[in-house]
Structures are given as structure tokens and as C-alpha cells.
Scaffold this motif. Sequence first.
Motif, short mmCIF file in Angstrom:
data_model
loop_
_atom_site.label_atom_id
_atom_site.label_comp_id
_atom_site.label_asym_id
_atom_site.label_seq_id
_atom_site.Cartn_x
_atom_site.Cartn_y
_atom_site.Cartn_z
N MET A 44 56.10 -17.74 21.47
CA MET A 44 55.57 -16.58 22.25
C MET A 44 55.88 -15.30 21.73
SD MET A 44 56.57 -16.11 26.09
CE MET A 44 56.17 -14.69 27.25
N GLN A 45 55.04 -14.54 21.86
CA GLN A 45 55.13 -13.01 21.51
C GLN A 45 55.79 -12.42 22.40
OE1 GLN A 45 51.59 -11.36 20.67
NE2 GLN A 45 52.41 -9.35 19.89
N ILE A 46 56.77 -11.66 22.10
CA ILE A 46 57.75 -10.94 23.29
C ILE A 46 56.96 -9.72 23.60
CG2 ILE A 46 59.72 -9.48 23.77
CD1 ILE A 46 60.35 -12.40 23.51
N LYS A 47 56.56 -9.59 24.89
CA LYS A 47 55.91 -8.42 25.34
C LYS A 47 56.52 -8.14 26.76
CE LYS A 47 52.13 -11.00 27.59
NZ LYS A 47 50.75 -10.98 27.87
N PRO A 48 56.26 -7.09 27.30
CA PRO A 48 56.67 -6.59 28.72
C PRO A 48 55.93 -7.68 29.67
CG PRO A 48 55.88 -4.78 27.68
CD PRO A 48 55.55 -5.86 26.70
N ILE A 49 56.55 -7.55 30.79
CA ILE A 49 56.38 -8.55 31.84
C ILE A 49 55.70 -7.45 32.87
CG2 ILE A 49 56.67 -10.18 33.76
CD1 ILE A 49 59.14 -11.20 32.04
N LYS A 50 54.29 -7.49 33.09
CA LYS A 50 53.97 -6.64 33.95
C LYS A 50 53.04 -7.33 35.13
CE LYS A 50 52.79 -3.25 30.22
NZ LYS A 50 51.85 -2.42 29.47
N THR A 51 52.79 -8.47 35.09
CA THR A 51 51.64 -9.25 35.96
C THR A 51 52.53 -10.39 36.52
OG1 THR A 51 50.54 -10.55 34.44
CG2 THR A 51 49.74 -8.37 35.16
N GLU A 52 52.04 -11.22 37.35
CA GLU A 52 52.78 -12.29 37.96
C GLU A 52 52.34 -13.25 36.97
OE1 GLU A 52 54.26 -15.47 40.29
OE2 GLU A 52 54.40 -13.28 40.46
N GLN A 53 51.24 -13.25 36.06
CA GLN A 53 50.98 -14.28 35.38
C GLN A 53 51.85 -14.31 33.85
OE1 GLN A 53 46.86 -14.16 33.85
NE2 GLN A 53 47.04 -15.92 32.35
N ASP A 54 52.15 -12.89 33.58
CA ASP A 54 53.09 -12.82 32.53
C ASP A 54 54.47 -13.36 32.78
OD1 ASP A 54 51.35 -11.10 31.30
OD2 ASP A 54 52.01 -9.18 32.01
N TYR A 55 54.82 -13.11 34.09
CA TYR A 55 56.26 -13.66 34.51
C TYR A 55 56.19 -15.18 34.64
CZ TYR A 55 59.72 -14.75 38.01
OH TYR A 55 60.96 -15.01 38.89
N GLN A 56 55.01 -15.82 34.85
CA GLN A 56 55.19 -17.41 34.98
C GLN A 56 55.06 -17.92 33.58
OE1 GLN A 56 55.65 -19.07 37.58
NE2 GLN A 56 55.51 -17.57 39.17
N GLN A 57 54.39 -17.10 32.63
CA GLN A 57 54.36 -17.70 31.22
C GLN A 57 55.89 -17.24 30.69
OE1 GLN A 57 51.24 -15.04 29.40
NE2 GLN A 57 49.87 -16.74 30.01
N ALA A 58 56.52 -16.10 30.89
CA ALA A 58 57.85 -15.81 30.27
C ALA A 58 58.85 -16.78 31.09
CB ALA A 58 58.06 -14.58 30.85
N LEU A 59 58.72 -17.25 32.24
CA LEU A 59 59.53 -18.38 32.93
C LEU A 59 59.40 -19.86 32.17
CD1 LEU A 59 59.43 -17.75 36.74
CD2 LEU A 59 61.34 -17.30 35.21
N LYS A 60 57.93 -20.18 31.91
CA LYS A 60 57.65 -21.29 31.17
C LYS A 60 58.49 -21.21 29.86
CE LYS A 60 53.91 -24.27 29.74
NZ LYS A 60 52.36 -24.43 29.43
N ARG A 61 58.26 -20.28 29.12
CA ARG A 61 58.69 -20.06 27.71
C ARG A 61 60.29 -20.02 27.77
NH1 ARG A 61 59.03 -21.68 22.81
NH2 ARG A 61 59.90 -20.34 21.36
N LEU A 62 60.86 -19.52 28.84
CA LEU A 62 62.52 -19.49 29.03
C LEU A 62 62.88 -21.02 29.05
CD1 LEU A 62 64.87 -17.42 29.34
CD2 LEU A 62 64.37 -18.20 31.50
N GLU A 63 62.16 -21.65 30.05
CA GLU A 63 62.71 -23.21 30.20
C GLU A 63 62.32 -24.11 28.93
OE1 GLU A 63 60.66 -26.56 32.91
OE2 GLU A 63 60.92 -24.65 33.95
N GLU A 64 61.40 -23.72 27.81
CA GLU A 64 61.28 -24.44 26.68
C GLU A 64 62.57 -24.13 25.86
OE1 GLU A 64 57.43 -23.13 25.44
OE2 GLU A 64 56.53 -24.23 26.91
N ILE A 65 63.09 -22.95 25.88
CA ILE A 65 63.98 -22.71 24.80
C ILE A 65 65.38 -22.47 25.48
CG2 ILE A 65 62.24 -21.49 23.05
CD1 ILE A 65 63.07 -18.71 24.35
N PHE A 66 65.53 -22.99 26.63
CA PHE A 66 66.85 -22.66 27.32
C PHE A 66 67.94 -23.14 26.78
CE2 PHE A 66 69.87 -23.31 30.60
CZ PHE A 66 69.64 -22.11 31.47
N ASP A 67 68.02 -24.21 25.89
CA ASP A 67 69.08 -24.58 25.31
C ASP A 67 69.27 -24.13 23.72
OD1 ASP A 67 70.26 -26.03 27.56
OD2 ASP A 67 68.75 -27.65 27.01
N ALA A 68 68.54 -22.92 23.55
CA ALA A 68 68.77 -22.50 22.12
C ALA A 68 69.85 -21.88 21.69
CB ALA A 68 67.62 -21.39 22.02
N LYS A 69 70.42 -22.23 20.54
CA LYS A 69 71.71 -21.87 20.17
C LYS A 69 71.61 -20.15 19.72
CE LYS A 69 72.93 -26.05 17.86
NZ LYS A 69 73.59 -26.73 18.81
#
Length: 118
Positions: free
Chosen positions: A1-26
Motif C-alpha cells: 500500500m502506498q502511504i497517504k493521508p486518510i481523508k475519507t471513510e474509504q481511505d480509512y477502511q483501506q488503511a484498516l484492511k492493510r493494517l490487518e494484513e501487516i499486523f504481525d510485521a517485525k
Amino acid sequence: MQIKPIKTEQDYQQALKRLEEIFDAKTDTKDGDELEILGILIENYEEEHFPIDSPDPIAAIEFRMDQMGMDQQDLTRIIGSKSRTSDLLNRKRPLSIRQIRLLHKELHIPADVLLKVY
């Protein structure tokens, strides 16, 4: 995912999804750095769009009493009067400065919460 500001609900949902994918990252990895930055961006968005207000003073007192296993008689021992305790819990009388000090000291409730108007 390309890091960018979270400005909309859609941006927020995408960020949450990506966070979940990499949650256990070292730490100190590319994904670990992304996880840290996403966490900050998500937290900022949530603070702005989903603020949590502090409880009213009586709710805070009741919550703390419940946590400490206290009842109305215990509160009366702190405040000093059964009728004032009853009036206070029924929101018929505001907290006095003396009561705020006592409750802050005995129940460890932040003074700014006790000073809030209800």
C-alpha cells in the motif's frame, strides 16, 4: 500500500484492511515501518472523526465505585452526609469544590472529569 493521508471513510477502511494484513510485521522492516505509520494515521483519523467524550462526573463516580466494590454508604463516608450523597447520585445537587477534592483523593478520579457540568 502506498502511504497517504486518510481523508475519507474509504481511505480509512483501506488503511484498516492493510493494517490487518501487516499486523504481525517485525520492527525495523519495510512492513514494520508501514505498520507504525499506518497506526499513527488511523489514530489521527479516529480522534478527529470518532472522538470519545469524557463521562459526566456522576457516571465516573458510579463507575469507580463499582470498580472498587463500594456502595452508597461507602460514598457517604467520603462525602459526609447521607442526604448529600443521595442528592449527588440523583443529580439534584452539583458537586462542591470540597467534594471534588475528596472524591479526587479517595477515588482517584481526575479532577477535570469531576469539574465537568452535568
